[in-house]
Design a protein around this motif. Structure first.
Motif, PDB file in Angstrom:
ATOM      1  N   HIS A 103       0.954  -1.555  -0.014  1.00 31.22           N
ATOM      2  CA  HIS A 103       0.366   0.271   0.267  1.00 31.22           C
ATOM      3  C   HIS A 103       0.666   1.222   0.381  1.00 31.22           C
ATOM      4  O   HIS A 103       0.672   2.421  -1.020  1.00 31.22           O
ATOM      5  CB  HIS A 103      -1.199   0.090   1.602  1.00 31.22           C
ATOM      6  CG  HIS A 103      -1.685   1.112   1.074  1.00 31.22           C
ATOM      7  ND1 HIS A 103      -2.662   1.466   0.772  1.00 31.22           N
ATOM      8  CD2 HIS A 103      -1.787   2.288   2.000  1.00 31.22           C
ATOM      9  CE1 HIS A 103      -3.318   2.843   0.477  1.00 31.22           C
ATOM     10  NE2 HIS A 103      -2.987   2.699   1.887  1.00 31.22           N
ATOM     11  N   ALA A 104       1.756   1.679   0.785  1.00 27.02           N
ATOM     12  CA  ALA A 104       2.878   2.404   0.933  1.00 27.02           C
ATOM     13  C   ALA A 104       3.830   2.830  -0.104  1.00 27.02           C
ATOM     14  O   ALA A 104       3.619   3.659  -0.908  1.00 27.02           O
ATOM     15  CB  ALA A 104       3.871   2.753   2.365  1.00 27.02           C
ATOM     16  N   VAL A 105       4.635   1.347  -0.960  1.00 25.39           N
ATOM     17  CA  VAL A 105       4.959   1.920  -2.306  1.00 25.39           C
ATOM     18  C   VAL A 105       3.533   2.626  -3.113  1.00 25.39           C
ATOM     19  O   VAL A 105       4.298   3.216  -4.302  1.00 25.39           O
ATOM     20  CB  VAL A 105       5.287   0.488  -2.483  1.00 25.39           C
ATOM     21  CG1 VAL A 105       4.791  -0.010  -3.084  1.00 25.39           C
ATOM     22  CG2 VAL A 105       6.812   0.824  -3.631  1.00 25.39           C
ATOM     23  N   THR A 106       2.528   1.907  -2.948  1.00 26.35           N
ATOM     24  CA  THR A 106       1.602   1.626  -4.519  1.00 26.35           C
ATOM     25  C   THR A 106       1.168   3.547  -4.357  1.00 26.35           C
ATOM     26  O   THR A 106       0.833   4.289  -4.918  1.00 26.35           O
ATOM     27  CB  THR A 106       0.544   1.089  -4.260  1.00 26.35           C
ATOM     28  OG1 THR A 106       1.264   0.343  -4.697  1.00 26.35           O
ATOM     29  CG2 THR A 106      -0.151   1.567  -5.675  1.00 26.35           C
ATOM     30  N   THR A 107       0.963   4.248  -3.324  1.00 23.99           N
ATOM     31  CA  THR A 107       0.960   5.561  -2.781  1.00 23.99           C
ATOM     32  C   THR A 107       1.692   6.977  -3.406  1.00 23.99           C
ATOM     33  O   THR A 107       1.173   8.141  -2.591  1.00 23.99           O
ATOM     34  CB  THR A 107      -0.484   5.652  -1.839  1.00 23.99           C
ATOM     35  OG1 THR A 107       0.005   4.737  -0.155  1.00 23.99           O
ATOM     36  CG2 THR A 107      -1.495   4.520  -1.656  1.00 23.99           C
TER      37      THR A 107
ATOM     38  N   PHE B 103      -2.976   5.393 -11.411  1.00 31.48           N
ATOM     39  CA  PHE B 103      -1.988   5.662 -10.867  1.00 31.48           C
ATOM     40  C   PHE B 103      -0.861   7.066 -11.672  1.00 31.48           C
ATOM     41  O   PHE B 103      -0.529   7.925 -11.046  1.00 31.48           O
ATOM     42  CB  PHE B 103      -0.483   4.572 -10.934  1.00 31.48           C
ATOM     43  CG  PHE B 103      -0.507   4.367 -12.160  1.00 31.48           C
ATOM     44  CD1 PHE B 103       0.203   4.709 -13.508  1.00 31.48           C
ATOM     45  CD2 PHE B 103      -1.143   3.055 -12.392  1.00 31.48           C
ATOM     46  CE1 PHE B 103      -0.027   3.827 -15.158  1.00 31.48           C
ATOM     47  CE2 PHE B 103      -0.511   2.417 -13.989  1.00 31.48           C
ATOM     48  CZ  PHE B 103      -0.462   3.035 -14.410  1.00 31.48           C
ATOM     49  N   VAL B 104      -1.885   7.906 -12.909  1.00 33.54           N
ATOM     50  CA  VAL B 104      -1.467   8.557 -13.498  1.00 33.54           C
ATOM     51  C   VAL B 104      -2.255  10.190 -13.022  1.00 33.54           C
ATOM     52  O   VAL B 104      -3.792   9.558 -12.889  1.00 33.54           O
ATOM     53  CB  VAL B 104      -1.760   8.285 -15.237  1.00 33.54           C
ATOM     54  CG1 VAL B 104      -1.595   9.624 -15.821  1.00 33.54           C
ATOM     55  CG2 VAL B 104      -0.806   7.294 -15.902  1.00 33.54           C
ATOM     56  N   LYS B 105      -1.675  10.606 -12.591  1.00 34.38           N
ATOM     57  CA  LYS B 105      -2.721  11.727 -12.078  1.00 34.38           C
ATOM     58  C   LYS B 105      -2.670  13.421 -12.411  1.00 34.38           C
ATOM     59  O   LYS B 105      -3.190  14.011 -12.065  1.00 34.38           O
ATOM     60  CB  LYS B 105      -1.700  12.077 -10.693  1.00 34.38           C
ATOM     61  CG  LYS B 105      -1.620  11.147 -10.085  1.00 34.38           C
ATOM     62  CD  LYS B 105      -2.866  10.485  -8.763  1.00 34.38           C
ATOM     63  CE  LYS B 105      -2.678   9.420  -8.368  1.00 34.38           C
ATOM     64  NZ  LYS B 105      -4.716   8.666  -7.898  1.00 34.38           N
TER      65      LYS B 105
END
Length: 608
Positions: free
Chosen positions: A123-127, A156-158
């Motif tokens: 979760h941490a690496v994804t966010t 993941f594209v912001k």
């Protein structure tokens, strides 16, 4: 004759007989009709009686079979409440039992803690990483709309950044949207379009919150592998991650360099690339610094026009993670050819001066660092990542330590001479065409008629397998279609993080399917659910003195692989890999139970 009299030949007896028969027939028909009515009425009464009896049973079931005096829907609600209460009680009892096991069994407790950390780490690496998709264009194109939609569909594209030379964006985009599916769209106008501008856009114009950049050509359809490419990036964020067709993949594999402080490679970003934004910033700073020195000339200036990927990838001086995929264009017509790849060897020969100049600049920089900081540490010979291809359906990565080619090793002069010789070739050599026919991607393309064949024989600890991109609660089964004769001798291993592996005692069910160049092609089905459940049962039954030391199966699984325990005189020959998984550990049910494949995941009943 007179109409009132019978005609000639008429007989009174015959006429009376005819009338008698007619009356009898009418009487029989009437009797049959009345019988049908009576039967229909009887059937209707029977059906109505059955239905009425059913309603009475349902309504008065509590009086007939239960203890409660209540009737009808109220009784049903009461029964449901009693069942819910019992279910909650059973769940609480099960949770308490699990808590008791976790507290008393050190091995299970350690496994649970490891699983918790793996989920938190994922979760941490994804966010942690926010990506900007950079699209560069100079003319109107329907592909631009498709590329924007494909990018906006990725969580993941912001941000989408459009770098263009148009004075009016409405010439290329209808109404110039400010967002696409909720993803902000930013427009940046430039006077001229150069290859280096995409790195300029990433470094200086992406949103402040963006720390990752994604670059691709607007004509390339990346929808089949972009999620896998981003998952590959999350495995090793400091590296450059790119997608490439088979000939480009082979060409770049030839130009991997290792020796005297160099551990680098050349790569193209046309089919898609993901990297840290900091890399683009340092690259632009280095370019600006060189412009102010005597080392800048027309040759370097020409490099920024059409081959900026060459110095950018090389000057990182780090391994490049390249995924072998189908190079596809956005399909706009039914009969349009979709798979296409430009001639990588002719292209690199065209820019051979840029390759050699970029290599010279890197060697100069490394020489100066050695003079001031001392000799660099020896390079690690192992590749930084074992991911080699994206699965069809974008649900997994093919992983293997069976590399296509060894890197060029030696002194700086040896490396330069070897690169110079390779750049002279304008056509793909026979080994490149052979790899194209048996490329990595063919093991996970969902087509059992194609196959990946490794370029070297399997040795001790050689492996191939899958990265499922995220943790899953369970993997039900794994099915492989192979022609190498030692598949049943390989050990199947699973892992949460890819650093520690657990051997699964699962004997495959094998079915002979075909023959290929003298090799028997067989399908092997591994039942992981049953094997892992048996493994956990054995762990729980161990004496207490072995609780802490006994290895435990992983509670969640992301990686699986088949590893050779001894050397073999044959290469890997893999036609297809499919799998069945449970729910993903990100709260989203897995929509991909396997890569698109014609192989059945159910066990076969025949064992050759």
């Amino acid at each position: 004759f007179s109409p009132s009299l019978p005609f000639a030949g008429w007989n009174l007896v015959d006429e009376q007989e005819r009338m008698r028969r007619s009356e009898a027939a009418n009487s029989n028909f009437l009797l049959a009709f009345l019988d049908d009515l009576r039967n229909l009425r009887a059937n209707a009464i029977l059906i109505m009686g059955v239905l009425a009896f059913g309603v009475m049973v349902a309504y008065h079931s509590d009086r007939m079979f239960g203890d409660s005096p209540r009737r009808g829907r109220a009784a049903a609600r009461m029964q449901t409440q009693r069942e819910d209460t019992k279910l909650r009680s059973d769940v609480l009892d099960l949770e308490q039992t699990m808590q008791d096991i976790l507290q008393s069994h050190q091995g299970v407790s350690i496994a649970a803690e490891t699983a918790r950390k793996a989920v938190e780490e994922q979760h941490a690496v994804t966010t942690q990483y926010q990506a900007t998709l950079v699209l560069s264009f100079q003319s109107e194109s329907s592909n631009l709309h498709l590329a924007m939609r494909a990018g906006a569909a990725r969580a993941f594209v912001k941000e989408i950044l459009l770098w263009h030379t148009l004075t009016d964006t409405s010439d290329a985009l209808d109404d110039a949207p400010s967002d696409m599916y909720g993803t902000p769209v930013v427009y940046v106008t430039t006077n001229q379009r150069r290859d280096v501008d995409k790195y300029q856009a990433c470094a200086n114009h992406a949103a402040e919150t963006s720390n990752v950049c994604i670059i691709q050509s607007v004509s390339r359809d990346t929808s089949g592998y972009m999620a896998a490419l981003f998952a590959s990036f999350l495995r090793a964020p400091p590296l450059l991650h790119v997608a490439a067709g088979p000939l480009t993949f082979y060409s770049d594999s030839q130009l991997r360099l290792q020796g005297e402080g160099i551990h680098a490679a050349f790569a193209s970003t046309t089919a898609g690339a993901i990297f840290l934004r900091e890399h683009a910033r340092r690259f632009i700073q280095r370019v600006d610094a060189m412009r102010d020195t005597k080392r800048w000339d027309d040759e370097l200036d020409a490099a920024w026009e059409g081959a900026a990927d060459v110095p950018f990838s090389l000057w990182l001086n780090a391994p490049v993670v390249e995924l072998s995929v189908d190079m596809t264009l956005y399909k706009r017509q039914l009969d349009e050819v979709k798979v296409v790849e430009r001639d990588a060897f002719a292209k690199r020969n065209l820019h051979k001066g840029v390759y050699l100049r970029a290599l010279k600049e890197l060697q100069t920089r490394l020489y100066r660092q050695e003079q001031t900081e001392g000799p660099p540490p020896p390079s690690d010979p192992t590749p930084a990542s074992d991911a080699v291809s994206a699965c069809k359906g974008d649900g997994c990565l093919l992983i293997t330590n069976s590399q296509l080619l060894d890197p060029i090793k030696g002194s700086m002069q040896t490396i330069t001479d070897r690169v110079t010789a390779l750049l002279e070739r304008e056509q793909p050599p026979p080994p490149a065409e052979l790899y194209k026919a048996h490329q990595y991607h063919y093991a996970v393309d969902g087509d059992p008629a194609t196959q990946w064949r490794s370029t070297r024989n399997a040795s001790v600890d050689s492996y191939y397998g899958l990265d499922l991109l995220r943790l899953h609660k369970d993997i039900r089964n794994v099915t492989v279609l192979t022609a190498h004769p030692f598949q049943e001798d390989m050990v199947l291993e699973v892992s949460m993080r890819g650093n520690t592996w657990y051997p699964v005692a699962s004997l495959p069910v094998a079915t002979l399917k075909d023959a290929w160049h003298g090799f028997a092609v067989s399908k092997y089905v591994y039942d992981l659910s049953e094997a892992l459940a048996s493994a956990w049962q054995r762990v729980l039954e161990l004496p207490e003195k072995h609780h802490k030391t006994a290895p435990t199966p992983p509670l969640y699984i992301r990686y699986l692989r088949f590893r050779a325990l001894k050397p073999y005189a044959n290469p890997f020959i893999v036609f297809d890999i499919s799998y069945g998984v449970g729910e993903a550990m990100d709260g989203i049910p897995s929509a991909l139970s396997s890569p698109s494949s014609s192989l059945s995941s159910s066990p076969s009943s025949y064992s050759p």
